[in-house]
Design an enzyme around this catalytic site. Sequence first.
Site, PDB file in Angstrom:
ATOM      1  N   ALA A  20      43.125  36.700  24.563  1.00  0.00           N
ATOM      2  CA  ALA A  20      41.980  36.781  23.948  1.00  0.00           C
ATOM      3  C   ALA A  20      40.753  37.240  24.577  1.00  0.00           C
ATOM      4  O   ALA A  20      40.125  38.202  23.781  1.00  0.00           O
ATOM      5  CB  ALA A  20      41.803  35.091  23.898  1.00  0.00           C
TER       6      ALA A  20
ATOM      7  N   LYS B 116      31.854  31.031  39.985  1.00  0.00           N
ATOM      8  CA  LYS B 116      32.730  30.496  39.052  1.00  0.00           C
ATOM      9  C   LYS B 116      33.929  29.595  39.633  1.00  0.00           C
ATOM     10  O   LYS B 116      34.301  28.746  39.146  1.00  0.00           O
ATOM     11  CB  LYS B 116      33.199  31.848  38.516  1.00  0.00           C
TER      12      LYS B 116
END
Length: 345
Positions: free
Chosen positions: A10, A204
Amino acid sequence: MKICVYGAGAIGAYMGGRLAQAGADVSFIARGPHLAAMQARGVRLSTEAGEHVVDVRCTSDPRELGPQDYVIVALKAHSVPGVVEAMQPLLGPDTAVVTAVNGIPYWYFYRHGGAFAGTKLESVDPGGVQWDRLGPERAIGCVLYPAAEIVEPGVVRHVYGKKFPIGEPSGEKTQRIVRLQEAMVAAGFDAPIREDIRDEIWLKLWGNLCFNPISALTHATLDVITSNPATRAVSREMMLEAKAIADRFGVHFRVDVERRIDGAGAVGAHKTSMLQDLEHGRPMEIDPLLTVVQEMGRLVGQDTPIIDAVLALIKLREQTAQQALAERAAAIVAAAPSREAIGAA
């Protein structure tokens, strides 16, 4: 500029498709029905600007492509060691390897400075195969903030975000990273060059290391995890343990714990990648997000009791999930009619 996206799922197909639209010579390494669909019909990108079909050379064999200027590694981090040898035909003398993966990358301690410079992390690079065969000197860090999904084979929908911070392990603004930034900006991405990409990696990771396993254990979405007092408290304690480790390595967090948790909650009813992997029967990214933090804690003598507990739980959850899949597959095989029975009929 020749760019190969190794792992055009993706996010990889989204990145590569946009780069190809902007004029880069892009190729994809992919597999299965997704590869077959892209080879037959191109990759169809669904974005806020509409749908576009992009023709990109797609293959499962890197030997067909030859040396590249940049190899963007967009695989799940735990899958990378197993394909290092297959990647070798893509690597020329000046090829850069852009690690667009979640968690701590294999090159983390390259040109890090201090007592741990040159340390190889076993949990993310077993046996040092990436360090030795890809080389830390090739690495450029890339942090993934956008989300995308494969709607059907060959069709990728961009969900949100366009920010991909990048940076050299040394913090230098090299010619190769400037060229990469120019290509990414031309593709419509926000790609700031960070002087210390490790700060961005930890920011993150800070959320991933708690929200991902908690979501897989509870099947709750981000908005629920961050608003429920109990799971919010567990997340906070895991993040504080991780921060104590990161502080020892000179990492700077530009937001505090509460703001980071609130930011994740603002994403809404989103399933983390770990929960999605669990639901689809895929291996989860446990080592790059949790085990590596535990390993780095051991390096500096920092205890991680809450991380240890959640790590034990999520590893057992994966074990039971994989066992259930194996038992289901065995039951299907056992229930299928034998060749002899078919012949007799």
